[in-house]
Design a protein around this motif. Structure first.
Motif, mmCIF file in Angstrom:
data_model
loop_
_atom_site.group_PDB
_atom_site.id
_atom_site.type_symbol
_atom_site.label_atom_id
_atom_site.label_comp_id
_atom_site.label_asym_id
_atom_site.label_seq_id
_atom_site.Cartn_x
_atom_site.Cartn_y
_atom_site.Cartn_z
ATOM 1 N N SER A 91 -3.724 7.086 -1.924
ATOM 2 C CA SER A 91 -3.191 5.756 -1.636
ATOM 3 C C SER A 91 -3.546 4.776 -2.745
ATOM 4 C CB SER A 91 -3.734 5.258 -0.293
ATOM 5 O OG SER A 91 -3.106 4.076 0.103
ATOM 6 N N VAL A 139 0.859 -1.187 0.000
ATOM 7 C CA VAL A 139 0.000 0.000 0.000
ATOM 8 C C VAL A 139 0.893 1.233 0.000
ATOM 9 C CG1 VAL A 139 -1.916 1.179 1.126
ATOM 10 C CG2 VAL A 139 -1.694 -1.311 1.334
ATOM 11 N N TRP A 190 -9.937 0.082 7.153
ATOM 12 C CA TRP A 190 -10.090 -0.445 5.785
ATOM 13 C C TRP A 190 -9.644 -1.908 5.680
ATOM 14 C CZ3 TRP A 190 -5.463 -1.260 2.728
ATOM 15 C CH2 TRP A 190 -5.740 -1.889 1.497
ATOM 16 N N ALA A 191 -8.383 -2.195 5.942
ATOM 17 C CA ALA A 191 -7.853 -3.529 5.686
ATOM 18 C C ALA A 191 -8.451 -4.590 6.602
ATOM 19 C CB ALA A 191 -6.329 -3.513 5.826
ATOM 20 N N THR A 218 1.289 5.177 0.027
ATOM 21 C CA THR A 218 0.444 6.257 0.546
ATOM 22 C C THR A 218 1.206 7.570 0.590
ATOM 23 O OG1 THR A 218 -0.780 4.686 1.926
ATOM 24 C CG2 THR A 218 -0.982 7.011 2.493
ATOM 25 N N LEU A 247 -10.492 0.246 -1.143
ATOM 26 C CA LEU A 247 -9.594 1.320 -0.714
ATOM 27 C C LEU A 247 -10.022 2.675 -1.252
ATOM 28 C CD1 LEU A 247 -7.063 2.326 0.705
ATOM 29 C CD2 LEU A 247 -5.752 1.719 -1.342
ATOM 30 N N LEU A 286 -5.531 3.047 8.113
ATOM 31 C CA LEU A 286 -5.886 2.179 6.990
ATOM 32 C C LEU A 286 -6.099 0.743 7.458
ATOM 33 C CD1 LEU A 286 -3.463 3.489 4.213
ATOM 34 C CD2 LEU A 286 -5.949 3.701 4.245
ATOM 35 N N ARG A 305 -10.787 -6.395 -1.336
ATOM 36 C CA ARG A 305 -10.161 -5.456 -0.403
ATOM 37 C C ARG A 305 -9.527 -4.281 -1.139
ATOM 38 N NH1 ARG A 305 -5.337 -7.619 3.281
ATOM 39 N NH2 ARG A 305 -4.298 -7.564 1.238
ATOM 40 N N THR A 306 -8.871 -4.574 -2.257
ATOM 41 C CA THR A 306 -8.246 -3.499 -3.036
ATOM 42 C C THR A 306 -9.284 -2.513 -3.556
ATOM 43 O OG1 THR A 306 -6.437 -4.973 -3.695
ATOM 44 C CG2 THR A 306 -6.807 -3.005 -5.039
ATOM 45 N N VAL A 327 -2.967 0.386 -3.875
ATOM 46 C CA VAL A 327 -2.452 -0.958 -3.588
ATOM 47 C C VAL A 327 -1.703 -1.436 -4.823
ATOM 48 C CG1 VAL A 327 -3.025 -3.325 -2.968
ATOM 49 C CG2 VAL A 327 -4.365 -1.437 -2.032
ATOM 50 N N ILE A 342 -10.640 6.042 1.006
ATOM 51 C CA ILE A 342 -9.839 7.265 0.870
ATOM 52 C C ILE A 342 -10.745 8.462 0.597
ATOM 53 C CG2 ILE A 342 -8.158 8.424 -0.601
ATOM 54 C CD1 ILE A 342 -6.889 6.571 1.390
#
Length: 327
Positions: free
Chosen positions: A197, A184, A278-279, A186, A294, A274, A290-291, A199, A298
């Motif tokens: 950010s 990741v 998020w993760a 950022t 993101l 994050l 998951r990607t 991935v 954000i």
């Protein structure tokens, strides 16, 4: 108003003084305004002595504190705190005084929280913030384990998770399937906390340089001209390619002192956010899921999520061209 239950504001005190100056008895005016005679006389007396300045609240702090801990003892308490990182309950017996007194001394000197101190040196960490967007942008990379298709062991039994790993990849190491890692990348503006950010699949110099070009485009699109970039000493950031990428855009590159991640603390704190929001906030059934999540996070972080360092406002509130910022 000094407190929620105060009868008189500064305006009310002026009104009281004006009525008394008009020839009304102080007792009658006090009764009309719902205060005691002593209070009315106090404000009239202060006005006659000091003028309008006397109608404002004064600090309740005493002029002298004869029983305060001597300065040399306070200095010794601070030294023990910085050298040995002990708490009030441990410092109290050493100094021969109550732990509550030690706590008040540490609070007075800003040492009551260990997280406010640099552990190796014991120095108080002075929080800083650049004056305007773009003066400094923090950049960093966070490594995350990939999620096999169907989900990992966080959401299902390990046996089923292992089967998902085997079905997801043909790569093997020691007979076990290797899912690999995501990286990741950022970037966060020091002043506004506006973040960008992505991935990506690795942390090589070409990947880091290309990421920065897209991040810089993002900041420019928000009216931010980046002047400096701060990174750690990772090999991708020490490469000539990354340095040339920044130089071509007229950006100064700064790197933290080795083994001092506190210097890049704003992006390190965003990395933690994050992970928490998020993760790891919910189970994902695949790495792609998951990607994809993101970008939405954000946007929420930049436009809607309140930031404690910004008085509860989102980062976009500090950006220069903030028209339509909450859409």
């Amino acid at each position: 108003m000094s407190h929620p239950n105060a009868r008189l504001t500064v305006h009310g005190r002026r009104l009281l003084v004006d009525r008394v100056r008009g020839g009304r008895p102080v007792a009658h005016v006090a009764d009309e305004m719902g205060v005691s005679r002593a209070t009315a006389h106090k404000w009239v007396r202060r006005w006659r002595t000091e003028g309008d300045a006397g109608l404002y609240d004064r600090t309740s702090r005493p002029r002298t504190t004869p029983h305060r801990t001597p300065a040399d003892v306070e200095t010794r308490i601070c030294e023990v705190r910085c050298e040995r990182k002990l708490g009030p309950a441990r410092i109290g017996p050493i100094m021969g005084m109550p732990a509550s007194t030690v706590h008040r001394v540490l609070t007075r000197h800003g040492l009551n929280r260990l997280r406010w101190m640099d552990r190796p040196t014991g120095q108080v960490i002075r929080r800083y913030e650049r004056a305007s967007p773009g003066e400094l942008v923090h950049v960093d990379i966070k490594k995350l384990g990939n999620i096999p298709d169907g989900g990992g062991h966080w959401i299902m039994p390990r046996q089923q998770a292992l089967a998902n790993r085997q079905a997801t990849t043909d790569a093997r190491r020691g007979g076990s399937p290797v899912i690999g890692y995501s990286f990741v990348h950022t970037a966060v503006d020091d002043h506004s906390r506006l973040a960008y950010s992505e991935v990506l699949t690795d942390e090589r110099k070409e990947t880091a340089a290309a990421f920065w070009q897209r991040a810089n485009t993002f900041f420019v699109g928000h009216g931010i001209t980046v002047e400096r970039v701060l990174t750690d000493n990772g090999s991708c950031y020490r490469s000539r390619l990354f340095a040339q990428t920044l130089s071509n855009a007229g950006i100064i590159h700064k790197r933290t002192r080795p083994y001092r991640p506190q210097t890049n603390g704003k992006v390190e704190r965003l990395n933690r956010t994050l992970l928490d929001e998020w993760a790891y906030v919910r189970p994902y059934s695949s790495n792609a899921e998951r990607t994809d999540a993101l970008a939405e996070f954000i946007h929420t972080y930049n436009h809607h999520r309140g930031h404690t360092a910004l008085g509860g406002q989102p980062p976009i509130s500090r950006v220069n061209n903030a028209a339509g910022q909450y859409t």
